[in-house]
Enzyme design. Structure first.
Site, PDB file in Angstrom:
ATOM      1  N   GLY A 204      14.215 -54.073 -31.092  1.00  0.00           N
ATOM      2  CA  GLY A 204      13.354 -54.064 -29.900  1.00  0.00           C
ATOM      3  C   GLY A 204      12.184 -53.123 -30.059  1.00  0.00           C
ATOM      4  CG  ASN A 205       8.780 -53.649 -28.137  1.00  0.00           C
ATOM      5  OD1 ASN A 205       8.531 -53.264 -26.998  1.00  0.00           O
ATOM      6  ND2 ASN A 205       8.845 -54.934 -28.461  1.00  0.00           N
ATOM      7  NE  ARG A 206       8.074 -45.409 -28.641  1.00  0.00           N
ATOM      8  CZ  ARG A 206       7.103 -44.709 -28.070  1.00  0.00           C
ATOM      9  NH1 ARG A 206       7.291 -44.181 -26.884  1.00  0.00           N
ATOM     10  NH2 ARG A 206       5.956 -44.537 -28.683  1.00  0.00           N
ATOM     11  CB  SER A 207       6.909 -52.679 -24.306  1.00  0.00           C
ATOM     12  OG  SER A 207       6.312 -53.136 -23.117  1.00  0.00           O
ATOM     13  CB  ALA A 271       5.509 -55.138 -26.820  1.00  0.00           C
TER      14      ALA A 271
END
Ligand code: CTP
Length: 402
Positions: A204-207, A271
């Site tokens: 995943g990502n930090r958005s 994102a």
């Protein structure tokens, strides 16, 4: 689609919520200003506010019959102003309590809400009050003040209600914007996709989704029909719009491509993962001592795919999360390559703005212009993005000067 429908200074129905504080007397002046401007103010006075100023005073100033039933007006008003808003009413508004006509109106009223807090400086600086103000702003309300100075009780500090003239001016601004996107269909993607590795793990990502949600909320406040494609939001799903959960890049691509044809404006704030695991285990991979090598395969670039579709007057907005000096040049290249009309450039190397932060500082890049938006809360950045998108929509639909 009617792009650019304006309020044109027409008469507006304004609910004026008055909660119980000494500043209630200043709300009389506010009501008078609305009447003078040709609007129709409907006072909603809480029982505690009545201890400061009688409801009949407001009714007389608003030229309304005394003891009028306000309920028929609640859902058909153009604006709700809460002035003064006490710490107690602020908490109720933020959490959705509905125990009097004002707080009920706040839940029933679908349009813009302007809140003018007034309380003692010690109360205003309490973290619980700040949290409530932040929550309320995140839900789309506009806050004005409180100002610094001497409160009615003689205390110095920040807590005094904004002046009625200022509140009135902001209300006029909100009314002018409230119908700007009437009939415009807006599709917004927000959050960060998660690509499963096995039954419990993902890439995943930090958005957080804050920026996209702020755009969706602001578009709805301007009258647009909004659909939100939500990828694992860390913030609450906002009311007043259709929301579709799109946890993976694949879900997001499918839903966005299926819906883009019937959208006038698409804002790709999510994102989206560029790669996903080529193989997904359906069970949970047990731990052992060997390395785990994962092969990643590219996902669909949704923005680029949307850019390939016939535009038909549709405006396409993308984001560019970049690091380093030549970020703007790369963002401009992205605008061309993905055939977007507007690219919002975000420097993600900074900790204080952008990913997972309440503020943002962006550059709006179009084919012909570059506009820097100084560091501001994401909702103000969202307003600037929509101003620009609205201009591009008018241009794309042959009404540039409207
Ligand atoms: N985007 C998309 N689909 C993807 C990846 C990104 O629609 N699979 C969109 C994002 O929503 C964003 C824009 O493309 O609006 C730019 O995202 P970014 O990750 O900066 O672009 P990339 O194309 O991945 O850039 P780069 O080639 O520099 O990695």
């Amino acid at each position: 689609m009617t792009v650019g429908h304006r309020h044109n200074g027409r008469m507006a129905r304004v609910l004026v919520g008055v909660s119980g504080g000494i500043a209630a007397y200043k709300a009389c002046e506010l009501v008078r200003l609305f009447v003078k401007a040709g609007h129709e103010p409907i006072p909603l006075v809480t029982p505690v506010a009545e201890r400061f100023v009688a409801a009949r005073t407001f009714a007389a100033l608003a030229r309304r019959p005394l003891n009028e039933d306000p309920y028929p007006h609640l859902e058909r008003a153009d604006l709700l102003v809460v002035a003064p808003c006490t710490a107690n009413t602020l908490a109720k508004l933020a959490r959705g309590l509905a125990d009097n006509v004002l707080t009920e109106a706040a839940l029933a009223h679908p349009g813009p809400i302007l809140v003018a807090p007034a309380m003692s400086p010690r109360m205003w600086s309490h973290p619980a009050v700040h949290e409530n103000a932040r929550l309320l702003a995140e839900q789309g309300a506009d806050l004005i003040g409180p100002d610094e100075g001497e409160t009615a009780e003689g205390e110095l500090g920040v807590g005094r209600m904004a002046e009625p003239e200022e509140i009135f001016a902001r209300a006029q601004q909100l009314l002018a914007r409230a119908h700007e996107l009437d009939g415009v269909r807006v599709l917004v993607t927000a959050g960060g996709t998660r690509e499963p590795l096995d039954a419990v793990r993902f890439l995943g990502n930090r958005s957080s989704g804050r920026m996209g949600v702020a755009v969706a909320v602001e578009a709805a406040r301007r009258g647009a029909d909004v659909t939100l494609l939500a990828a694992n939001l860390a913030v609450p799903v906002p009311p007043g719009m259709e929301t579709v959960a799109t946890p993976t890049a694949d879900d997001l691509a499918r839903e966005a491509l299926a819906r883009a044809g019937s959208a006038d404006l698409v804002v790709m704030a999510a994102a989206v993962a560029d790669y996903r695991p080529a193989e997904v285990r359906t069970d949970k991979r047990p731990k052992d001592t060997s390395n785990w090598t994962v092969e990643l395969e590219p996902t669909t670039d949704v923005l680029a795919a949307l850019g390939e579709l016939p535009a038909n007057g549709r405006v396409l907005v993308g984001f560019a999360a970049e690091t380093g000096e030549d970020g703007i040049a790369r963002a401009r290249e992205k605008l061309e390559r993905k055939r977007a009309n507007l690219l919002v450039f975000n420097d993600v190397s900074r900790e204080d703005v952008g990913f997972d932060a309440p503020d943002n500082e962006v550059v709006l890049i179009t084919r012909t212009e570059e506009r820097r938006i100084g560091k501001a809360p994401k909702r103000e950045v969202a307003a600037a993005i929509l101003d620009e998108a609205h201009r591009l929509l008018r241009e794309a639909n042959g009404r540039p000067g409207e």
